[in-house]
Design a protein around this motif. Sequence first.
Motif, short mmCIF file in Angstrom:
data_model
loop_
_atom_site.label_atom_id
_atom_site.label_comp_id
_atom_site.label_asym_id
_atom_site.label_seq_id
_atom_site.Cartn_x
_atom_site.Cartn_y
_atom_site.Cartn_z
N LEU A 1 6.41 4.91 7.49
CA LEU A 1 5.56 6.04 7.15
C LEU A 1 5.53 6.31 5.65
O LEU A 1 4.56 6.90 5.14
CB LEU A 1 6.05 7.28 7.89
N HIS A 2 6.55 5.88 4.91
CA HIS A 2 6.67 6.25 3.50
C HIS A 2 6.51 5.09 2.53
O HIS A 2 6.17 5.30 1.36
CB HIS A 2 8.04 6.92 3.26
N ASP A 3 6.76 3.88 2.98
CA ASP A 3 6.74 2.72 2.09
C ASP A 3 6.08 1.54 2.78
O ASP A 3 5.69 1.62 3.95
CB ASP A 3 8.17 2.34 1.67
N GLY A 4 6.01 0.42 2.07
CA GLY A 4 5.46 -0.80 2.65
C GLY A 4 3.98 -0.94 2.41
O GLY A 4 3.35 -0.14 1.71
N GLU A 5 3.40 -1.99 3.01
CA GLU A 5 2.02 -2.36 2.74
C GLU A 5 1.06 -1.98 3.86
O GLU A 5 -0.12 -2.32 3.80
CB GLU A 5 1.95 -3.89 2.53
N GLY A 6 1.54 -1.31 4.88
CA GLY A 6 0.70 -1.03 6.04
C GLY A 6 -0.28 0.11 5.84
O GLY A 6 -0.19 0.89 4.88
N MET A 7 -1.24 0.18 6.76
CA MET A 7 -2.19 1.29 6.83
C MET A 7 -1.55 2.33 7.76
O MET A 7 -1.58 2.19 8.98
CB MET A 7 -3.53 0.79 7.38
#
Length: 359
Positions: free
Chosen positions: A242-248
């Motif tokens: 929910l806070h980091d990474g490359e996802g939508m």
Amino acid sequence: MSDPVPGRIRQKLSEPGHARIARLAAMIQHVQPDVLLLCEFDHPGEGGDDGGLTDFCRYYLAEPQHGQVAIDYPYRYCPPTNTGLLCEADLDGDGERTLPQDGQGYGFHHGHFSFVVLSRYPLIEEDIRSWQTLLWQQMPDNHMPEGYYSPEAMAQLRVSSKNHLLLPVQVGHQRFQLLCAHPTPPVFDGPERRNARRNHDELRLLTDIINDEAYLMDDQGNSGGLAKNAPFVLLGDLNADLHDGEGMVLALRHLLYHPRVHRAVSEGKLTPKSLGGRFFRPWKLRRGRSSEWTHLSGLRLDYVLPSADFDVLNSGVFWPDKKDPLRRLVTGEDGKERADISSDHRLVWVDIRLPAVKD
């Protein structure tokens, strides 16, 4: 427990003594979960156990590992998977149909990166529902990348990269549903963001199943999703933070804040946490809480999400503190944490009490 060479994992599991697999078994034995989802466990892509899961239970879980207590899972399920299933269309447009790029789900052989379910309680396989074959374009308002796939590919490509599964568990006179999935990582793509878009829609498919959306048609020919008010536990490496990474993240937000999902577990005081995650330093600065990380990238990717009608007693992430003797299960002799020691993921657990039976 996955390998690009077909049969190699089956071979490794065929006898005791594999150091990394023994550490994985020790973690499971320490937590003693009644119901367990293992992601990335190779088995035949059509479903069923080729003996690997049986041998894992026989040689590793049924024998004490690293001072832990053995555990028995009499009920096991190896579902069919889309990973390594060669699509009938050329997905990447290079003029050839080859794995892994033209698989319905990424994999070097059919059954690569599968998942399995183990349980101390009966799994009611005759009532399983799955959405393995649902086409991506059949999802209303889907996020398929415009202009990337050919019409032939769009007519063949499924939304689930592995499988989306409803599996009933019988506990005494009560029954609840396991909702299992392992969406594709939202990376390893290009400017079209095909994997990020698919991850989003695989997460949305979970929400649509919970919502009993009318467009759904399962592999068994039944319409709709989860029965209204049916208790469930969602399990999966969702490959989304929910806070980091490359996802939508919008689809993950809708899932975590869904009124039927237990809020204290999804984003509250009972969200699974560890003591050991704070000592790990990922390669990239993260905004999320280190106590909630479940992956060596410094992300919360793995989830156990009970429905709101369960009583939640406790939760955690198996990531031992520096002073904990069990930390040797996740670190090498040099004290550093690496994926090849045991896994790049950490085991997530939630203790729940079944909802009271209504008259």
